[in-house]
Design an enzyme around this catalytic site. Structure first.
Site, PDB file in Angstrom:
ATOM      1  N   GLU A 228     -19.481  13.788  66.078  1.00 20.17           N
ATOM      2  CA  GLU A 228     -20.072  14.514  66.868  1.00 20.17           C
ATOM      3  C   GLU A 228     -21.354  15.272  66.538  1.00 20.17           C
ATOM      4  OE1 GLU A 228     -16.973  14.511  66.624  1.00 20.17           O
ATOM      5  OE2 GLU A 228     -15.673  13.735  68.344  1.00 20.17           O
TER       6      GLU A 228
ATOM      7  N   MET B  68     -33.272  21.050  45.724  1.00 19.84           N
ATOM      8  CA  MET B  68     -33.964  22.419  45.868  1.00 19.84           C
ATOM      9  C   MET B  68     -33.153  23.523  45.233  1.00 19.84           C
ATOM     10  SD  MET B  68     -36.678  23.958  47.043  1.00 19.84           S
ATOM     11  CE  MET B  68     -37.650  23.104  48.203  1.00 19.84           C
TER      12      MET B  68
ATOM     13  N   PHE C  84      -3.162  21.023  73.444  1.00 18.77           N
ATOM     14  CA  PHE C  84      -3.664  20.052  72.285  1.00 18.77           C
ATOM     15  C   PHE C  84      -5.177  19.926  72.531  1.00 18.77           C
ATOM     16  CE2 PHE C  84      -4.617  15.528  71.440  1.00 18.77           C
ATOM     17  CZ  PHE C  84      -4.365  15.736  69.849  1.00 18.77           C
ATOM     18  N   GLN C  85      -5.918  19.956  71.474  1.00 22.02           N
ATOM     19  CA  GLN C  85      -7.357  19.699  71.533  1.00 22.02           C
ATOM     20  C   GLN C  85      -8.181  20.825  72.108  1.00 22.02           C
ATOM     21  OE1 GLN C  85      -8.438  15.406  71.883  1.00 22.02           O
ATOM     22  NE2 GLN C  85      -8.271  15.493  69.645  1.00 22.02           N
TER      23      GLN C  85
ATOM     24  N   LYS D  55     -10.563  19.174  82.353  1.00 18.29           N
ATOM     25  CA  LYS D  55     -10.236  17.618  82.723  1.00 18.29           C
ATOM     26  C   LYS D  55     -10.227  17.712  84.141  1.00 18.29           C
ATOM     27  CE  LYS D  55      -6.761  14.275  82.112  1.00 18.29           C
ATOM     28  NZ  LYS D  55      -7.524  13.120  82.243  1.00 18.29           N
TER      29      LYS D  55
END
Lengths: 164, 562
Positions: free
Chosen positions: B49, B476, B111-112, B161
């Site tokens: 993501e 760097m 969950f999640q 949802k």
């Protein structure tokens, strides 16, 4: 320097967190903060006491204005205003000190709002100096607990400074 | 007619003119993805993501339109945070849609579940949790408006949802009314006049332009202003492409790795005209000694950027393009007398600085110099590529040696400095412009941070060209260790590395390698000719440093030159 700001915000979940998060995230100080609905139920008013020099105050005001849910910021450095806070003070009140506690309360136009065997709870309203003065006097009798609201402020005069 | 939240979502995106979504589905988004094939919208499936957020960002920078990504709840949402913060720091308009557990479960450690609105509050311009499907259309409308208007930025919209699968009457709101959001876009004419008076009096003026010139599409006006005032122009990293690099008034980039002449000009100017820039510490160095003898004019759409760390004499709040147009009008009405004569000593001085220490490197015939690779990329793409960069030395060499002439051709994480940004950003830009040459100038360190998106490029026929300047170090950081920590190269060596050519092949892309300077050109030519995504592995001088360099906290005129 200490300054008082009035912040009109949309009354939505998370708004207080946005304001508080702005202060913590940018390293600004909040000394006190009070919040409640205004006459318009969709709008809340926050009175906020903060500290900072001219440059920091300018940034604080600009950053508050930048928040999408902030409708208006009233900078009380620019207007005459009245400010008050309220304290609830639980003070020891034994046989020998009850009269003195009541006398002090009356002088400060406070009210006893709860009484029990060994203590009074006093409600007092005023500016910071007055609250500090009564606390100093009562501390000689023995203060058990203090709860203060933090300042609320309103501009003087007939205008509604929260009008947008 | 009643529509589900999912249907409303796609109707709104259509109304906003969205053509592509970068996303990855998950449990709470199943209803949305079930609805997706019924709508005429392109979905690019990412592999992580973070990639989705950077692709939306790269798409937005390259096109000027709002980039969109769609990810699931919990880890899907938290994985976008780096991408969101990147877009926030650089004021890039993206809208991130995250799935959320059903409203009834919010706060239950479902969950999640993650409080993504809470997590992203400090790194979005604004964010929303949609609790009622009846608010959905309005919120999406506001999200797009907020993303691109005023000072642009990322907006997050969290979609539970049950909101996605509940039905309601759909009407796309025509008007937007937000009590607390009214950005000042028109520059105040009084302030513009004050600014022009100061410009008329200045002997050694210079323009310092930033990303605001790009986001307000003001490059044309900037060029006109520079020319009509005979005023030299520098830009920040974010402003590159806002002024044509081959121009005689071009000073090069300023700041920590800016050119000698740009930084010397800042040290000596008597009027600094800042346009859409924010006086970042990488630009100012030691604040007390930044533009010490200058009056400062600052044009910016965000009032909080003005006088934040450098006190400004003439603040102008407004859109850069509007302000520049107004200034140009004044120049037209009352031109400055004897302009050539007045400017000559200043421009002569700048020319001297330019000749004393130009940007330079020496390409011998053994080891490839990374600067040489970037110059070859510039030459062989005829300066017409869209260049994404990763972060670190590769980014600075790209900034110094790819001579940007057009806005929206450099995609780079300037503010947050996000390694791993370049590849997905290049993919986002390529999705918008399938026929243009899109190059990711990368380091061997950064490329590994979002390398998984190679397969996204392959799957979607997005033929981005990755040029790894492979110095086998986190270059760097190694440079700082070399210069300021007695070469104590602690944890910066990347000698144990994957074979990038084989890796490219494993992804179904083309892998090419150059060890010698004389192989560079043929590798680039082959890469550009290929219809596939390509990884070019340039094995470069391991201990090359980026110069000039202003050590952190030093004044801009105290440069290390080699």
């Amino acid at each position: 320097m200490r300054h008082i700001l009035g912040v009109l915000v949309e009354n939505q979940p998370g708004v207080l967190s946005r304001v508080a998060g702005l202060f913590s995230g940018r390293g600004f100080n909040i000394e006190s903060l009070t919040v409640a609905e205004t006459l318009d139920k969709g709008v809340s008013h926050i009175t906020l006491v903060t500290t900072g020099d001219e440059m920091i105050m300018e940034q604080i005001v600009k950053h508050l204005n930048k928040l999408v849910n902030v409708i208006k910021v009233i900078d009380f450095r620019e207007v005459k205003f009245v400010d008050r806070e309220m304290a609830l003070i639980k003070v020891k009140a034994e046989a020998d000190t009850r009269a003195e506690a009541l006398r002090i309360t009356n002088i400060f136009r406070g009210k006893v709002v709860d009484v029990c065997q060994h203590s009074f709870t006093i409600e007092v309203t005023g500016d910071e100096g007055k609250i500090q003065a009564i606390l100093d006097l009562l501390s000689q009798l023995g203060i058990v607990e203090v709860v203060r609201t933090g300042k609320v402020a309103i501009a003087r005069g007939r205008k509604n400074s929260t009008k947008r | 007619m009643k529509l589900t939240g999912a249907q409303i979502f796609f109707e709104c995106l259509k109304a906003e003119g969205v053509e592509v979504i970068f996303g990855l589905p998950g449990g709470v988004l199943l209803d949305l993805y079930d609805e997706m094939p019924k709508h005429d919208i392109r979905h690019i499936l990412v592999r992580h993501e973070q990639g989705a957020a950077h692709m939306a960002d790269g798409y937005a920078r390259a096109t000027g339109r709002v980039g969109v990504c769609l990810v699931t709840s919990g880890p899907g949402a938290t994985n976008t945070v780096t991408g969101i913060a990147t877009a926030y720091m650089d004021s890039i308009p993206i809208v991130v849609f995250t799935g959320q557990v059903p409203t009834a479960l919010i706060g239950n450690d479902a969950f999640q579940e993650a409080d993504i609105v809470g997590i992203t509050r400090p790194c979005t311009k604004h964010n929303y949790l949609v609790k009622d499907v009846r608010d959905l259309a309005r919120i999406i409308r506001e999200a797009f408006y907020l993303a691109h208007s005023g000072r642009p930025g990322p907006i997050l919209v969290d979609l539970p949802k049950d909101v996605i699968n509940t039905k309601t009457e759909f009407k796309y709101p025509k008007k937007i009314s937000m009590k607390g959001y009214k950005p000042t876009t028109e520059a105040h004419m009084g302030q513009i006049k004050r600014a022009y008076t100061a410009i008329g009096k200045a002997k050694r003026p210079m323009i310092y332009a930033g990303g605001g010139v790009i986001s307000s599409n003001a490059a044309k006006e900037l060029k006109q202003l520079g020319e009509q005032l005979r005023c030299p122009v520098t830009t920040t990293l974010m402003g590159l492409g806002g002024f044509p690099a081959p121009h005689e008034l071009w000073l090069g980039m300023l700041g920590m790795h800016g050119t000698f002449r740009a930084n010397m000009a800042v040290g000596n100017t008597d009027l600094l005209i800042a346009i859409g820039a924010r006086f970042d510490d990488r630009v100012t160095g030691k604040l007390d000694e930044f533009a010490p003898s200058a009056k400062i004019i600052h044009i910016d759409i965000d009032p909080t950027s003005i006088s934040k760390n450098v006190k400004v004499d003439i603040p102008i709040v407004g859109d850069c393009q509007d302000a520049l147009k107004k200034l140009l009008q004044l120049v037209k009405e009352s031109p400055i007398d004897d302009l050539e004569k007045v400017r000559k000593p200043w421009l002569d001085q700048i020319q001297k600085w330019k000749e004393t220490y130009p940007l330079a490197y020496e390409q011998k015939d053994n080891l490839i110099k990374p600067q040489y690779v970037v110059e070859k990329l510039y030459e062989l793409s005829e300066g017409k590529g869209i260049i994404a960069t990763e972060v670190g030395q590769n980014q600075m060499w790209a900034a110094q040696y790819y001579h940007f002439s057009e806005p929206r051709t450099l995609l780079t994480s300037g503010g947050l400095g996000t390694m791993g940004y370049g590849l997905p950003a290049a993919i986002g830009a390529q999705a918008a412009f399938p026929d243009r040459l899109v190059i990711d100038v990368a380091g061997d360190g950064s490329i590994q941070m979002c390398i998984q998106e190679m397969i996204t490029a392959v799957e979607n026929n997005l033929p981005v060209k990755v040029a790894i300047l492979n110095n086998q170090y986190l270059g760097m950081v190694r440079q700082w260790q070399q210069l300021f920590y007695e070469k104590n190269y602690c944890a910066t060596c990347l000698k144990i590395a994957p074979d990038f050519v084989k890796l490219a092949e494993a992804y179904g892309a083309l892998g090419l390698r150059a060890h010698k300077p004389d192989e560079v050109e043929s590798v680039i030519r082959e890469a550009f000719a290929s219809p596939k995504p390509v990884i070019m592995d340039f094995v470069v001088n391991p201990e090359e440093c980026v110069y000039p360099m202003v050590p952190a906290g030093a004044a801009m005129t105290e440069m290390l030159l080699a």
